[in-house]
Design a protein around this motif. Structure first.
Motif, PDB file in Angstrom:
ATOM      1  N   ILE A 295      25.165 -19.127  17.625  1.00  0.00           N
ATOM      2  CA  ILE A 295      26.396 -19.835  17.283  1.00  0.00           C
ATOM      3  C   ILE A 295      27.291 -19.973  18.515  1.00  0.00           C
ATOM      4  O   ILE A 295      27.956 -21.001  18.714  1.00  0.00           O
ATOM      5  CB  ILE A 295      27.124 -19.112  16.134  1.00  0.00           C
ATOM      6  N   TYR A 296      27.257 -18.962  19.397  1.00  0.00           N
ATOM      7  CA  TYR A 296      28.036 -19.044  20.643  1.00  0.00           C
ATOM      8  C   TYR A 296      27.539 -20.201  21.510  1.00  0.00           C
ATOM      9  O   TYR A 296      28.329 -20.997  22.027  1.00  0.00           O
ATOM     10  CB  TYR A 296      27.920 -17.716  21.399  1.00  0.00           C
TER      11      TYR A 296
ATOM     12  N   PRO B 298      21.331  -9.989  13.866  1.00  0.00           N
ATOM     13  CA  PRO B 298      22.798 -10.091  13.964  1.00  0.00           C
ATOM     14  C   PRO B 298      23.246 -10.510  15.363  1.00  0.00           C
ATOM     15  O   PRO B 298      24.145 -11.345  15.511  1.00  0.00           O
ATOM     16  CB  PRO B 298      23.271  -8.671  13.635  1.00  0.00           C
ATOM     17  N   ILE B 299      22.585  -9.954  16.402  1.00  0.00           N
ATOM     18  CA  ILE B 299      22.932 -10.320  17.777  1.00  0.00           C
ATOM     19  C   ILE B 299      22.528 -11.770  18.047  1.00  0.00           C
ATOM     20  O   ILE B 299      23.296 -12.565  18.587  1.00  0.00           O
ATOM     21  CB  ILE B 299      22.234  -9.376  18.777  1.00  0.00           C
TER      22      ILE B 299
ATOM     23  N   VAL C  87      24.743 -14.446  16.457  1.00  0.00           N
ATOM     24  CA  VAL C  87      26.004 -14.601  17.200  1.00  0.00           C
ATOM     25  C   VAL C  87      25.755 -15.397  18.482  1.00  0.00           C
ATOM     26  O   VAL C  87      26.505 -16.319  18.817  1.00  0.00           O
ATOM     27  CB  VAL C  87      26.616 -13.216  17.513  1.00  0.00           C
TER      28      VAL C  87
ATOM     29  N   TRP D 123      28.733 -23.378  19.936  1.00  0.00           N
ATOM     30  CA  TRP D 123      30.175 -23.602  20.009  1.00  0.00           C
ATOM     31  C   TRP D 123      30.621 -23.917  21.430  1.00  0.00           C
ATOM     32  O   TRP D 123      31.459 -24.791  21.657  1.00  0.00           O
ATOM     33  CB  TRP D 123      30.899 -22.362  19.478  1.00  0.00           C
TER      34      TRP D 123
END
Lengths: 315, 102
Positions: A205-206, A198-199, A202, A209
């Motif tokens: 994707i960070y 989960p970390i 993120v 982005w």
């Protein structure tokens, strides 16, 4: 003085590790040497303020490539003694050293004889950055000014996966990649494979982005996401999909196909392949990035999963 | 106040570097896998924790400070897990009667 040492220390260590990786006996030790070499190279790129390159080196160079090498050395372990027994003769060693020396010397000569200041297109990039709609000049180069190179890179990654698949024995063709891992379901590996993804997703994707305006991008982000998937595979929480599945192949080619499609749109809208109409540049870049990210993560994950070795039924 | 924060940075980063040095010496000098792991994981957790603590007063803002703390927590999580995995592999090798790694 201290500042000089700060820059010189990694450079000296990189050279020492390069020599170690080349001369050490045993493929596993060489792979670990290559991993440390990549991490030190990452530090040097950060020192040169090339954070985008550093991220790529850490993710692809040190991370993904070293993992492939470690896996390869694991597969070669049975036959390593036999391979070592067949050391090439002195003439072959000398010839190999000569070729490597000429290539290395040629590159060094080219770098050392660069005119001062070195030729650069950076001012042109800075002047035309606004036309692309992105804030990070590296991303502007990769996605607009030299988009063709990036498109071919995405296709090369796909070709690498085709290479991995082609190692499949006939009985495993169309089956699943890598062994089925049976880690202790209550063990530490299963624990971290539940806590970290989960970390990591993120973070991946960070990185993807933030690449529009800051160092980052889809290749680095996709590698992080792929690593999380591989971690879950290693812990036995999930399995690689059978490669004969239609959806597997569709997902693999979706990103590169979208890239080519945007390129063809450019022929009609802007008069050249991969040309962007000025007011739609940012939107088209986003289309490519969003289509490419999942495909890349999926492709890199499967590249790291290893050659297909199990027929689908034996899942 | 700023002097006190600078002092905290000097002391904490120096202490962190000391733990890294101690961990490296342990890695090079200890006799077997388990003791070497012990030296290494302590250096990771405490050394990095102290360095992060020392850098916190100079972080660009609350978000940057939280990122530094998150890095420390993630490294602790991964080094503790990697330490466990390596220790288990070493114990399995010992049970199989393989000679301990040099």
């Amino acid at each position: 003085m201290i500042v000089d040492a700060f820059y010189a220390a990694p450079a000296v260590l990189i050279l020492a590790l390069a020599v170690y990786t080349t001369v050490v006996r045993g493929t596993f030790a060489a792979s670990v040497g290559f991993l440390a070499y990549g991490l030190l190279l990452t530090i040097t790129w950060v020192q040169l303020h090339a954070v985008d390159v550093a991220l790529t080196e850490a993710a692809i160079g040190a991370g993904l490539t070293s993992l492939l090498l470690v896996r390869a050395s694991h597969r070669l372990r049975e036959s390593e003694a036999a391979i070592r027994a067949e050391t090439p003769g002195l003439p072959l060693k000398l010839a190999a050293g000569l070729v490597a020396g000429i290539v290395g010397g040629g590159i060094a000569l080219a770098v050392l004889t660069l005119p001062e200041p070195a030729p650069t297109l950076a001012p042109q990039v800075a002047a035309n950055l606004a036309a692309t709609g992105v804030g990070n000049p590296i991303t502007a180069v990769l996605m607009a000014f030299r988009a063709m190179d990036t498109m071919l890179e995405a296709i090369v990654v796909l070709l690498a996966l085709v290479g991995v698949w082609s190692l499949a024995p006939d009985r495993a063709w169309g089956g699943r990649q890598g062994p089925r891992y049976n880690a202790d379901p209550d063990g530490i590996l299963a624990f971290i494979a539940r806590v970290l993804p989960p970390i990591g997703i993120v973070v991946g994707i960070y990185i993807f982005w933030i690449g529009a305006d800051h160092p980052g991008g889809k290749f680095q982000g996709a590698t992080v996401v792929a690593a999380m998937w591989l971690l879950a595979m290693l812990a036995g929480l999930t399995d690689a999909p059978p490669i004969r599945r239609r959806w597997v192949r569709a997902l693999l080619v979706a990103g590169p196909l979208a890239f080519v499609a945007v390129g063809i749109v450019g022929v009609y809208a802007a008069g050249t392949f991969l040309g962007y109409p000025p007011d739609a540049a940012k939107a088209l870049i986003l289309v490519i990035e969003f289509a490419l990210m999942p495909s890349l993560a999926f492709t890199l994950g499967l590249v790291m999963a290893g050659a297909p070795e199990r027929p689908e039924e034996a899942a | 106040m700023s002097f006190a924060l600078d002092l905290l940075t000097y002391v904490a980063v120096a202490a962190g570097a000391f733990f890294y040095l101690a961990g490296t010496i342990g890695l090079l000098r200890f006799p077997d896998t388990l003791t070497r792991l012990h030296a290494l994981t302590k250096a990771d957790n405490l050394g990095l924790g102290l360095i992060v603590l020392g850098l916190l007063p100079h972080a660009g803002g609350v978000a940057d400070a939280l990122k530094l703390v998150a890095i420390w927590l993630l490294v602790m999580l991964s080094s503790a897990d990697a330490g466990q995995l390596i220790a288990r592999a070493a114990r399995r090798a010992m049970r199989r009667g393989e000679p301990p790694a040099p």
